[in-house]
Design a protein around this motif. Structure first.
Motif, PDB file in Angstrom:
ATOM      1  N   ALA A 182      62.850  12.396  39.296  1.00 49.81           N
ATOM      2  CA  ALA A 182      63.782  13.732  38.677  1.00 49.81           C
ATOM      3  C   ALA A 182      62.430  14.793  38.124  1.00 49.81           C
ATOM      4  O   ALA A 182      62.550  15.875  38.152  1.00 49.81           O
ATOM      5  N   GLY A 183      61.421  14.215  37.449  1.00 47.55           N
ATOM      6  CA  GLY A 183      60.713  15.556  36.828  1.00 47.55           C
ATOM      7  C   GLY A 183      60.372  14.944  35.231  1.00 47.55           C
ATOM      8  O   GLY A 183      60.143  15.735  34.354  1.00 47.55           O
ATOM      9  N   LEU A 184      61.811  14.481  34.641  1.00 51.25           N
ATOM     10  CA  LEU A 184      62.370  14.623  33.396  1.00 51.25           C
ATOM     11  C   LEU A 184      61.206  13.904  32.757  1.00 51.25           C
ATOM     12  O   LEU A 184      60.691  12.884  32.701  1.00 51.25           O
ATOM     13  N   ASP A 185      61.023  14.514  31.340  1.00 53.72           N
ATOM     14  CA  ASP A 185      60.315  13.739  30.201  1.00 53.72           C
ATOM     15  C   ASP A 185      61.100  13.025  29.772  1.00 53.72           C
ATOM     16  O   ASP A 185      62.359  13.338  29.636  1.00 53.72           O
ATOM     17  N   GLU A 186      60.022  12.233  28.303  1.00 49.57           N
ATOM     18  CA  GLU A 186      60.853  11.736  27.968  1.00 49.57           C
ATOM     19  C   GLU A 186      62.007  12.242  26.931  1.00 49.57           C
ATOM     20  O   GLU A 186      63.511  11.719  26.332  1.00 49.57           O
ATOM     21  N   GLU A 187      61.843  13.401  26.355  1.00 48.18           N
ATOM     22  CA  GLU A 187      62.542  14.622  25.750  1.00 48.18           C
ATOM     23  C   GLU A 187      63.569  15.273  26.543  1.00 48.18           C
ATOM     24  O   GLU A 187      64.448  15.142  25.521  1.00 48.18           O
ATOM     25  N   SER A 188      63.815  15.047  27.418  1.00 49.31           N
ATOM     26  CA  SER A 188      64.641  15.977  27.942  1.00 49.31           C
ATOM     27  C   SER A 188      65.622  14.684  29.052  1.00 49.31           C
ATOM     28  O   SER A 188      66.601  14.984  28.814  1.00 49.31           O
ATOM     29  N   ILE A 189      64.804  13.368  28.368  1.00 52.71           N
ATOM     30  CA  ILE A 189      65.653  12.200  29.307  1.00 52.71           C
ATOM     31  C   ILE A 189      66.951  12.049  27.655  1.00 52.71           C
ATOM     32  O   ILE A 189      68.043  12.035  28.367  1.00 52.71           O
ATOM     33  N   GLU A 190      65.937  12.401  26.949  1.00 57.61           N
ATOM     34  CA  GLU A 190      66.936  11.942  25.588  1.00 57.61           C
ATOM     35  C   GLU A 190      67.348  12.794  25.425  1.00 57.61           C
ATOM     36  O   GLU A 190      69.041  12.471  24.922  1.00 57.61           O
ATOM     37  N   ALA A 191      67.520  14.759  25.690  1.00 56.08           N
ATOM     38  CA  ALA A 191      68.359  15.134  25.669  1.00 56.08           C
ATOM     39  C   ALA A 191      69.553  15.104  26.456  1.00 56.08           C
ATOM     40  O   ALA A 191      70.701  15.311  26.058  1.00 56.08           O
ATOM     41  N   LEU A 192      69.167  14.550  27.425  1.00 52.34           N
ATOM     42  CA  LEU A 192      70.287  14.692  28.394  1.00 52.34           C
ATOM     43  C   LEU A 192      71.077  13.429  28.815  1.00 52.34           C
ATOM     44  O   LEU A 192      72.432  13.902  28.312  1.00 52.34           O
ATOM     45  N   PHE A 193      70.687  12.097  27.831  1.00 53.52           N
ATOM     46  CA  PHE A 193      71.616  11.382  27.703  1.00 53.52           C
ATOM     47  C   PHE A 193      72.876  11.497  26.816  1.00 53.52           C
ATOM     48  O   PHE A 193      73.927  11.170  26.332  1.00 53.52           O
ATOM     49  N   MET A 194      71.957  12.346  25.238  1.00 52.63           N
ATOM     50  CA  MET A 194      72.705  12.454  24.210  1.00 52.63           C
ATOM     51  C   MET A 194      73.787  13.551  24.120  1.00 52.63           C
ATOM     52  O   MET A 194      74.981  13.445  24.062  1.00 52.63           O
TER      53      MET A 194
END
Length: 112
Positions: free
Chosen positions: A88-100
């Motif tokens: 979906a185009g999320l980078d590592e920082e965005s994935i972590e933010a979404l998860f948290m």
């Protein structure tokens, strides 16, 4: 300390395993030696590790429990989710933010 606790909880570190020396941790992470020593002392105070002078610091007990068997299937589900997030185009920082954010929101709902 957090990394050691995670490794103990996930079964990555087992009773008898040796932790890296303070010198190795300092070299690898560019962290103050006193910080590492304090973390090791705290882990020792919690009964998770024991220092053997001149030999090293060793795990004395783990934090694994009966839920460890569920980790495999959950890890597979999480890996699939991570693949979808990357696609979906999320980078590592965005994935972590979404998860948290999702984790915290869900945790707060469980408490309420």
């Amino acid at each position: 300390m957090r990394q050691v606790r995670h490794a103990l909880r996930l079964g990555l570190l087992r009773e008898g395993d040796q932790l890296p020396t303070v010198k190795d941790v300092v070299a690898r992470l560019a962290i103050n030696p006193n910080t590492v020593l304090k973390a090791y002392r705290e882990l020792e105070h919690d009964g998770l590790v024991a220092a053997r002078p001149g030999v090293g610091t060793f795990v004395t007990r783990t934090l694994t429990d009966a839920t460890l068997a569920a980790h495999g299937p959950l890890r597979q589900d999480l890996q699939r989710w991570l693949t979808k997030a990357r696609m979906a185009g999320l980078d590592e920082e965005s994935i972590e933010a979404l998860f948290m954010t999702t984790f915290r929101t869900t945790s707060q709902k469980d408490v309420a």
